[in-house]
Every structure is written in structure tokens, then in C-alpha cells.
Motif scaffolding. Sequence first.
Motif, PDB file in Angstrom:
ATOM      1  N   LEU A 552       0.838  -1.215   0.000  1.00 41.01           N
ATOM      2  CA  LEU A 552       0.000   0.000   0.000  1.00 41.01           C
ATOM      3  C   LEU A 552       0.866   1.255   0.000  1.00 41.01           C
ATOM      4  N   ASP A 553       1.883   1.263   0.841  1.00 39.58           N
ATOM      5  CA  ASP A 553       2.772   2.431   0.892  1.00 39.58           C
ATOM      6  C   ASP A 553       3.462   2.649  -0.447  1.00 39.58           C
ATOM      7  N   ALA A 554       3.898   1.565  -1.083  1.00 38.95           N
ATOM      8  CA  ALA A 554       4.570   1.674  -2.384  1.00 38.95           C
ATOM      9  C   ALA A 554       3.614   2.190  -3.453  1.00 38.95           C
ATOM     10  N   LEU A 555       2.369   1.720  -3.438  1.00 39.63           N
ATOM     11  CA  LEU A 555       1.374   2.191  -4.407  1.00 39.63           C
ATOM     12  C   LEU A 555       1.051   3.664  -4.168  1.00 39.63           C
ATOM     13  N   GLY A 556       1.060   4.055  -2.898  1.00 40.66           N
ATOM     14  CA  GLY A 556       0.841   5.470  -2.586  1.00 40.66           C
ATOM     15  C   GLY A 556       1.975   6.337  -3.095  1.00 40.66           C
ATOM     16  N   GLU A 557       3.228   5.854  -2.924  1.00 38.17           N
ATOM     17  CA  GLU A 557       4.394   6.602  -3.406  1.00 38.17           C
ATOM     18  C   GLU A 557       4.397   6.724  -4.921  1.00 38.17           C
ATOM     19  N   GLN A 558       3.872   5.702  -5.606  1.00 47.33           N
ATOM     20  CA  GLN A 558       3.781   5.744  -7.066  1.00 47.33           C
ATOM     21  C   GLN A 558       2.578   6.544  -7.548  1.00 47.33           C
ATOM     22  N   GLU A 559       1.773   7.036  -6.579  1.00 49.75           N
ATOM     23  CA  GLU A 559       0.550   7.784  -6.879  1.00 49.75           C
ATOM     24  C   GLU A 559      -0.461   6.940  -7.649  1.00 49.75           C
ATOM     25  N   ARG A 560      -0.476   5.648  -7.353  1.00 49.55           N
ATOM     26  CA  ARG A 560      -1.497   4.758  -7.897  1.00 49.55           C
ATOM     27  C   ARG A 560      -2.705   4.722  -6.977  1.00 49.55           C
ATOM     28  N   PHE A 561      -2.472   5.021  -5.709  1.00 52.90           N
ATOM     29  CA  PHE A 561      -3.535   5.147  -4.719  1.00 52.90           C
ATOM     30  C   PHE A 561      -3.426   6.537  -4.089  1.00 52.90           C
TER      31      PHE A 561
END
Length: 635
Positions: A552-561
Motif C-alpha cells: 500500500l505504501d509503495a502504491l501510494g508513493e507511485q501515486e497509484r492510490f
Amino acid sequence: MNDPVEFYRSQYPFDLLTDQEFNEIFSKAEIKEYSSNEFIIHEDENDEIINIHFLITGLAKNIMHRSNGKQISVRFYYPGDLVGVMILLTSGEMRFSVQALEHVKTLRFERTAFLEVMSNNTQFSKVVMDGISHLMKSLYDEIKYKSSTDDQDDRELYKKRAGAYMEPPAFIHPAESIEKAARMLQQKKIEALIVSEDKESLLGMVGYGDLLKAYFENSHKDPVRNHMSEESYSISDQEFIYDALSYLKHHPTEIIPVHHKDKIVGILRQSSFFTIKNSVYFDLTYRISNATNLEEIQILSPVYNSRFQEFVASLIEDQMFAYDIAELITNYNDRIHKQVIQIAEDEMVAEGYGTPPVNYCFLVMGSEGRKEQAFSTDQDNGMILSDYEQSKNKQHIEQYFRYFSEKINAMLDQCGFPYCKGGIMAKEDKWRQQTSQWHQSINTWIEKMDAEEIRDFTIFADFRPIFGDFSLAYDLKKYVTQRVQKSLGLHQLLMKDTLRFRVPVQPFGRISGVKKKRTLNIKKSAIMQIVNAIRIYSMKYGVEAINTVNRLDALGEQERFHPRDVENAKLALHRLMLFRIRENLNQMRSEYPLSNELPLYELNKSERRALKDALLIAKRLQQVLELSYNRNRVK
């Protein structure tokens, strides 16, 4: 004497030997061949059967095991290198394995004759010892610059506040003398004093180092202010204890002042953490790592050990995030797995099967792979073997690992980790393969996967190495990530599979229970919906993280979430996992069978609201996946 042997008479360092010494060594020498990944020497071999090898052709590496189960390699061996001398000269105190990296041919010398010639020929001995000196330097550099990752395993335990571990501060006025400071340090048996005018504010600190310097300069009559250290590190009583531990690791003689707002309220020093190091968790993990038989480990298993269960209950009372508690439970289970594997290896040797003939890596999968375990869990594991297809000993290697993996799975079952009902275990041929076979299996999975296999793949996708040659797992993880990211068909299958289990919450928030007692399978009907959805997004965007919160944190950093969606999903995961762990604790206290069934009728109003909110977030993730699936299907 044949020509191949005569060839070595003129080769360094054997050209330093007399004819008699040369004959003594080579008359008992024999040519040995090893295929890629086979062990030339294994660290668990009996000292009496270890001999010295002279590498003729090929490349090899040495391997040492760390306490955390991970392997490291500190040097390669090239043609012309001697192998095994250090082990013999240190009487087995320095143990390591030597593994062929490609087809290797060696001259194997009889140990007694070789060591006797070394003791008589100083020039020859010096050459051999120089080689050992080079290896010692390599080992030193490895220890100096590469620290073990064991300390990271327990990082979540330190997510407690500094205020819980601080001790009363000892103050001294800046006008007092160095002599008085020395007396106070001796009386209070403390490393340093807080220099303060009002016993609240911090002016500086004075410790043993400052006092010694003052005495050497004959300045012991001086006021403390002349010798105190003004730039002091301090920590708030509300900050995590882990920050203080990290500081003390690099400043072992210092104390750390603890402040509340602007007031000094305590200090931390090494002895402040004795309560941690003597805690239930540290006591139990110490006992695991020192266990020598299965009986000792069994009583330490989470499902059999009431002290560990009480410890987890205390973490819940301290309002620790449930996904952090799940990670700690998993770390504990990892330790049990590692010790079981080591005991299994020892038993293989004791039973006459010998040491592992090629390198391997033991994998955990599913919830343990993600570090998201509760008490109700079964085995999901596998094994990667170094390629041995071309080995003359292929049949022996296969038989060895078949029995070895059966032994490991049986031991884990006895330690409270039941056999996987779906057969996802290292003892099954499908889950114990050579590296090249794993590649083939992954390709077949992705290209021809059916509905039944997709469930196996979702468990496998979250694999993590815990013992052996970790590089085998890291290489396989990269391969899987690359293949999966490009496979849109696989994404479709994963989405379709996760939609089979609907989140049991109605449009207006009513929770649907099952059976007469109205229970909810908290894992299958709720937790896995979040886990599966986040896994699919991670595969799509090439995220290699395994843990759901890390994904989740990685997806947030990628601005996917969106950051808010990340936090909402983490909160939902925390609440659902909290229900699961609490219910497991209740089941064990009442001596009921462990399960993931949550009795809805036992929940109070606030608990029902928390559950409903978490289920709505899981349902929303499911809806997003379904819309995506339908859109792609139309295309």
C-alpha cells in the motif's frame, strides 16, 4: 606416476616440494569432479572426513551461515586455489561450505600427508598460510561492513514510548566541581549527569569521558560548566523507544535525556532496556535459537505457549496496530521454522544421509510470506534447489531433498503448524523444484492457468526466503515480477478469483452472517479481499514488496492510490486483523479449536460499527476490481 600428476611437479606451489614430499602428497591424491551447485565441502560434515582440494578447473565459492538463517559468501575459489586447509588448521572452529559455481575438477589430497608436509616444508607452508591470510581479511571485511538483519526482525517490538522505559534523572548544578560530579557518578552508578540550574531545563551533560579528561588536565577543581558537553541528544517521552535504541547502538557510553515539552523528566541508558531484553519475547526467542531438539521447540510454539499468548494480548492492550502484531507473530514463527530446519539438517547427518548435496532455499508463502499471521494458520511453504540436472548424483540429490523436506514438514506439524490441506508444502514435488523448473512452472502457470491453479498461484506469489541461499529466492522473485507484470490475462484471472467471495455487507451496512450462530469468516470474507486486491495492483505496477501494508505504501508513493485511500485500507486491515487475533486468543483460552470464524452475536455496538466500516472499505476495493475486470472484458 602418470603424466597428469607429473604436470603438477613444476606448478606453483608444488614446485617448492622435494621429490619425496611431492610423492607423499600425490601418491594418495585422486581426481574429483563436481557439477554446478554441488558442495565440495559442507560445513556440517564431520571433521574426520574433510580433505584438502586443489582446484584444477572451474569456479567455486565459500558459504557461511548467519544466525538468522541467511547465507553469505565471502570469496570465490579459482584454479590453483587450495580448499579446506583453514578448516583443518583451526580444528573445525572456522566452518564454512564450498560450493561449485560451474563444473569443477579438483585434486583431493589425503589430509594427514598434506599437513605433515606443511609442517616440514616452511616455504610451502608460508604459501598456504598466505592464502589463508587473504581469506581472513575477507572475513573481517564481511563482518565489519555487513551487519546481520536479525535486529530488524524485532523492530516492531520497540514501537513503545520512551516514557515507559526511562529512569529518574540525576542532576548537577553547573557551578559544582568536577570532583563532586565524579563522586555522584560513583554513588549513583550512572554513566552521566544532567547539568541543570533548576533540575528541569537541560544545559548539558557530563560523563566519565569528560571527567577523565578534566583529571588528566589537573582541572578536577573546575566547575562542571567548563567541561560539560553542551550539544546533547534528547528524546520526547512520547517518541518511540526504537529511536533511542538506534542512538545508543552507536553511542554505548552515553545517556539520553527524556523530556516532556521543555522539562527533563527522565533518562535512558543501556540498562534501561534490560526490561526489554528480559521480556517474554526475548526470553522465548532466545530459547528457540538455543533449542537442540523438537521437544524444546514444541513447548515454545505460539499455539502451545501461554506466555507468548499473554504477550500478544498485552500488545493489543497497548493499542499496537494489529498488522504490526501480526508481523511480530510471523517473526516469532520464522524463528521456529529456522530452528526446525537446522535440527532437520542435523538429523539428516546423524541418520547417515549426510549434508545437503546442493544449495537450497526454504520458502514460506501466503500469510507467513506476507508477515500477516495470526494463531490460526497452517503450512504454506516450498523449496528452491540449485540446478543439478546434469549431475551424476541426480537421483541421490532428489532422494535426499524428498526425505529432508518430508522431515521438515512433519516437524512443523508437530510444532503447531498443521499440514496444508491443499498440499502446498515443500515435501510435494510441485513445491520443491530446481531453479530452472520453477521458471518453467511459472511460465506454464501464466500461460495455461486454470481456476484451480490460480488459488495456488496467489499463495505462491507472496513467497519469502527464510533459510538457505537467499539469492535463489531473490532471483526467482525478479523473474516472477517481470513475467507477471506483462501478463494481462493473469490479472484478469486473479480479479475473477478474488470476486468469488463477496464481502458480506449490504448496501446499507448490514453484515451478513452465516450458519445459525451467525458467524463471519474474518479471513476469507474480509481480510483476503483487501490482500488480494492490493496484490493485483502491486503486480500490475511492478511492486516487489510482499507485505500488504508495504505494498500500500509503495502504491501510494507511485501515486497509484490516493494517500487517504492508503490510510483507509491500512485502518481496515488493522481492524479486521485485530478481530482475528482477539478471537484466536479467546479460542485458545476457552480451549476451542482455532478458526477464523468471528461470532457476530458477541460484538458490542462499537465493535459492530468498526467491523462494518472495515467491510465497506474491503467491498469498495472489490467493486473497483470488478469494474476494471468488466471494462477489460468488453475490450
